[in-house]
Write an enzyme that holds these catalytic residues in place. Structure first.
Site, PDB file in Angstrom:
ATOM      1  N   GLY A   1      81.700  29.953 -16.193  1.00 53.50           N
ATOM      2  CA  GLY A   1      82.055  30.682 -14.985  1.00 53.50           C
ATOM      3  C   GLY A   1      83.448  31.265 -15.005  1.00 53.50           C
ATOM      4  O   GLY A   1      83.762  32.167 -14.226  1.00 53.50           O
TER       5      GLY A   1
ATOM      6  N   ASP B   1      85.974  33.434  -8.608  1.00 57.20           N
ATOM      7  CA  ASP B   1      86.881  34.468  -9.113  1.00 57.20           C
ATOM      8  C   ASP B   1      87.115  34.372 -10.619  1.00 57.20           C
ATOM      9  O   ASP B   1      87.770  35.233 -11.209  1.00 57.20           O
ATOM     10  CB  ASP B   1      88.222  34.424  -8.371  1.00 57.20           C
ATOM     11  CG  ASP B   1      88.926  33.073  -8.480  1.00 57.20           C
ATOM     12  OD1 ASP B   1      88.574  32.276  -9.371  1.00 57.20           O
ATOM     13  OD2 ASP B   1      89.844  32.819  -7.669  1.00 57.20           O
TER      14      ASP B   1
ATOM     15  N   ASP C   1      76.611  19.157 -18.692  1.00 62.86           N
ATOM     16  CA  ASP C   1      77.225  20.426 -19.105  1.00 62.86           C
ATOM     17  C   ASP C   1      78.681  20.240 -19.518  1.00 62.86           C
ATOM     18  O   ASP C   1      79.310  21.183 -20.015  1.00 62.86           O
ATOM     19  CB  ASP C   1      77.120  21.471 -17.991  1.00 62.86           C
ATOM     20  CG  ASP C   1      77.726  21.000 -16.681  1.00 62.86           C
ATOM     21  OD1 ASP C   1      77.195  20.024 -16.119  1.00 62.86           O
ATOM     22  OD2 ASP C   1      78.727  21.584 -16.223  1.00 62.86           O
TER      23      ASP C   1
END
Length: 473
Positions: A81, A114, A241
């Protein structure tokens, strides 16, 4: 610097093309020269400097897709991400190492985030990864830290930063879960072949390469967690993960190094159930490996997978016993098994600092009890334990001076205490990186005396004991 792109060659099913987006007025504030030399990276080269900082867009930079079990619940699609894999470089040992930028900006897997990192979290990861490496724990490394004038909004506006990380690989248990639960058998097979070729080539020559590779993954994971337990490290977010297929400690978030001995300590304020408490880490490691093994249920029989998993506990216990034997200056695992439970009971009751106690024990001379007894309230109980300990240590046949020297080489004087990280971060946010560098120096040489830095070995003051870290860290 020769940048290779092996993971990118797997194709679009495994990642998305993503460029690093430099921060506003970013600057390089820390560079790991010794690691750079190992990787043959010359930061003085203008081209290299632009590549590492993200100022030069790379044709094959990417963000990875994967899934994962997070706090026990399955998330079918996660991914990088805020991370971008620049590529791989070859170390002086001939192996390939990933260059991975944290805080690189939005990616297709940012999930409305973001894609940025804050200076606070980048400093924490830089310090932790280098400290763990110095403590001989398999870990990602920190190559470069960038700060900026860009504001990143979390609970409050914070300074944006990026951290360039190095690891043997960034393939996680969750990569295999993603393709298995999506029913993408061809891609799963492709990933297996990639890992065999790049991370476990020695397994290719065996009768069952996949079985051999998975056995080694289980053993590496067991040894990694044994080292966590021996040094008093808590990861904080042991999701699948966040577990490396190469057996390295990765993704440093709300981690902690144990101070007062507390077996059920939870360092992550967001872990309300205590799922990833210190004492539960070995069990969680096995749970995560069980999740991983499910992904190979079409490749191997159930009995084969169970047999692979059964390697975990004995490997962890054997390695942990060996580590604790060294920490205590003993030569018999039986003595460790007899002495350690009673010692842990004393440390917990007395709220003794885990690292400080073992460092003091390293200086312990036969019959000289006083300086250790002064650390506790129940002097008689510790004295009784020390008398038993002396008998066990004498049985080893080593001179006390020899045993002490060996113990001082494995029991650190300096660990990354939360309050020290906090002080370094506060100073860095004001533009002063001297506290960060002083702390980094002792953490990368944790077994030395460093008399000029004695304050960095001190236990947390009262205000430091109440500091909390969470998943935002």
């Amino acid at each position: 610097m020769i940048l290779e792109h092996h993971f990118a060659s797997l194709g679009h099913a495994f990642s998305s093309k993503t460029h690093v987006q430099p921060l506003i007025e970013q600057r390089l504030v820390e560079f790991n020269q010794s690691l750079a030399s190992f990787l043959s990276i010359d930061i003085k080269s203008t081209e290299t400097k632009c590549i590492l900082s993200g100022e030069e867009a790379l044709p094959y930079s990417l963000s990875m897709v994967y899934a994962g079990h997070q706090f026990g619940g399955f998330s079918p699609q996660l991914g990088d991400g805020r991370g971008v894999l620049l590529g791989e470089v070859r170390g002086q040992d001939g192996l390939l190492y990933d260059l991975h930028m944290k805080g690189a900006g939005p990616t297709p897997y940012s999930r409305r985030g973001d894609g940025r990192a804050v200076l606070r979290s980048c400093i924490r990861e830089y310090l932790a990864s280098e400290a763990m490496t110095a403590l001989s724990v398999p870990s990602s490394r920190a190559l470069a830290l960038y700060d900026s004038r860009e504001a990143v909004y979390r609970e409050t506006p914070e300074a944006g930063a990026m951290l360039l990380r190095v690891a043997q690989g960034h393939i996680r248990f969750g990569h295999f879960e993603y393709f298995f639960y999506q029913g993408k058998q061809a891609e799963l097979d492709q990933l297996i072949e990639y890992c065999l070729e790049h991370y476990y080539p020695e397994c290719l020559a065996t009768d069952s390469p996949l079985e051999s590779m998975l056995t080694e993954v289980v053993k590496r994971t067991a040894r990694m967690i044994a080292k966590w337990q021996a040094i008093g490290f808590q990861h904080g977010v042991m999701n699948t993960d966040n577990f490396s297929f190469t057996g390295e400690t990765i993704d440093y978030g709300p981690y902690g190094f144990m101070e007062d001995y507390e077996p059920d300590w939870v360092c992550n304020h967001s872990d309300h159930e205590g799922r990833y408490a210190f004492s539960r880490q070995p069990g969680v490691g096995l749970w995560n490996l069980n999740c991983l093994m499910r992904c190979f249920s079409k490749h191997l029989e159930r009995d084969q997978l169970i047999a692979i998993l059964q390697c975990y506990e004995p490997e962890l216990q054997t390695h942990y016993d060996s580590l604790m034997m060294s920490k205590m200056g003993l030569t018999s695992t039986q003595d460790v098994h007899e002495l350690l439970p009673a010692l842990f009971t004393i440390l917990a009751a007395e709220k003794m600092d885990y690292t400080v106690f073992f460092r003091l024990l390293s200086h312990y001379e036969q019959g000289e009890f006083a300086f250790l007894l002064d650390e506790v309230i129940d002097r008689e109980r510790l004295l009784a334990w020390l008398e038993r300990y002396e008998v066990a240590r004498d049985k080893g046949g080593l001179l006390w001076s020899q045993a002490s020297a060996s113990m001082l080489a494995v029991n650190p004087k300096f660990i990354l205490r939360n309050y020290l990280a906090h002080e370094a971060i506060v100073a860095a946010e004001q533009g002063d990186y001297l506290p960060f560098r002083r702390l980094l120096n002792v953490l990368t040489h944790p077994f030395g005396e460093h008399s000029e830095s004695e304050s960095l070995a001190q236990r947390a003051p009262e205000w430091g004991k109440s500091l909390e870290v969470s998943c935002s860290s």
